[in-house]
Scaffold this motif. Structure first.
Motif, short mmCIF file in Angstrom:
data_model
loop_
_atom_site.label_atom_id
_atom_site.label_comp_id
_atom_site.label_asym_id
_atom_site.label_seq_id
_atom_site.Cartn_x
_atom_site.Cartn_y
_atom_site.Cartn_z
N ASN A 1 -97.47 -48.32 -76.50
CA ASN A 1 -97.40 -48.92 -75.17
C ASN A 1 -98.80 -49.27 -74.67
O ASN A 1 -99.79 -48.69 -75.07
N LEU B 1 -88.02 -45.95 -65.66
CA LEU B 1 -88.31 -47.34 -66.02
C LEU B 1 -89.71 -47.76 -65.58
O LEU B 1 -90.41 -48.47 -66.31
N ARG B 2 -90.14 -47.31 -64.42
CA ARG B 2 -91.47 -47.67 -63.93
C ARG B 2 -92.57 -47.02 -64.77
O ARG B 2 -93.57 -47.67 -65.12
N ARG C 1 -92.81 -48.85 -67.97
CA ARG C 1 -93.46 -50.14 -67.75
C ARG C 1 -94.97 -49.99 -67.66
O ARG C 1 -95.73 -50.86 -68.09
N ASP C 2 -95.42 -48.85 -67.12
CA ASP C 2 -96.85 -48.60 -66.99
C ASP C 2 -97.46 -47.98 -68.25
O ASP C 2 -98.64 -47.62 -68.25
N ILE D 1 -85.75 -49.29 -71.95
CA ILE D 1 -87.17 -49.05 -72.20
C ILE D 1 -87.55 -49.53 -73.60
O ILE D 1 -88.57 -50.22 -73.79
N ALA E 1 -87.85 -53.23 -74.05
CA ALA E 1 -89.08 -53.79 -73.47
C ALA E 1 -90.32 -53.41 -74.28
O ALA E 1 -91.44 -53.74 -73.88
#
Length: 268
Positions: A6, A30-31, A34-35, A57, A60
């Motif tokens: 990531n 989810l946040r 994303r980070d 997740i 993505a």
């Protein structure tokens, strides 16, 4: 899970979100993914919902896995921590979100068992989890990660003490005190401990609460709420993301209230 590294401010970190399959926990999971964090999605019953969060997740490009454990089951929590360490790596970020509501009775009518159950879910269980992951957090803070984070999802009702909510507000308040104490004890180890206290949130629990107390849909309260809407799970997730980010490097022992500046629509 996915082996793709990531990117983002939380890259290289492993986060555990309790109660991560729905509502606020889902939005937080989810946040954080994303980070850039690898995310362990804890759930108690709804495996399908937890799997859906993991799938989103992974789709993505992130890494995530779901783990079934009731937060008040000490053995299950210990097994979960071991499994996460094996699958995703040692946990250095915990968002304590799992919980349940009280029965809506007054203090005089509430049984000892109900008080004890809410304390187990909102205080004793999360404390046990933190004790399990603190050694790994300290190692992470002393190494490349450079910090550890504990974020408790509480409630602004600990300030207002509404009627018919004592088991819930007492348990949340007890855990808040533990987090504040942890912040002082663990800062020498590089660990940050903070509290996020939302008001009414548009989740399944919030919808049930509004329906039971007012006989209406939670969406009907938007017009009377700050900024023209009831708090959304993503509002809470954004606050959590700030508290565990490099931007909060000098923030610990704090409570951030997420209620639009209040007052929220009265539901008690």
């Amino acid at each position: 899970m996915n082996g793709t590294p990531n990117a983002g401010p939380l890259a290289g970190r492993t986060a555990l979100v309790t109660g991560g399959s729905r509502g606020v926990g889902r939005a937080v999971a989810l946040r954080l993914a994303r980070d850039g964090a690898d995310v362990a999605v804890n759930y108690r019953r709804d495996a399908a919902a937890a799997d859906e969060v993991v799938e989103q997740i992974v789709a993505a490009g992130g890494r995530a896995a779901a783990y079934c454990a009731s937060i008040d089951d000490e053995a299950a929590v210990a097994d979960m921590v071991v499994a996460i360490r094996s699958d995703l790596g040692p946990v250095d970020l915990v968002v304590s979100n799992a919980g349940s509501a009280s029965r809506g009775q007054d203090v005089a009518s509430t049984s000892y068992a109900d008080y004890l159950q809410l304390m187990r879910v909102h205080a004793f269980g999360p404390i046990g989890l933190i004790q399990q992951v603190l050694p790994d957090m300290r190692k992470a803070a002393a190494g490349e990660v450079g910090r550890g984070d504990i974020v408790m999802i509480s409630s602004n009702t600990t300030l207002s003490a509404p009627p018919n909510s004592a088991p819930y507000t007492m348990a949340k308040a007890a855990m808040e005190m533990c987090v504040r104490t942890l912040a002082r004890e663990e800062r020498r180890h590089g660990i940050h401990a903070n509290i996020v206290a939302p008001g009414l949130i548009a989740t399944d629990m919030g919808k049930r609460l509004v329906s039971a107390s007012r006989g209406t849909d939670i969406g009907d309260l938007d017009a009377a709420a700050p900024f023209g809407r009831v708090c959304r799970p993503e509002d809470v997730a954004g606050t959590v993301a700030f508290l565990v980010s490099p931007d909060s490097g000098y923030v610990t022992g704090q409570q951030l209230i997420v209620d639009g500046g209040g007052p929220n629509p009265t539901i008690f």
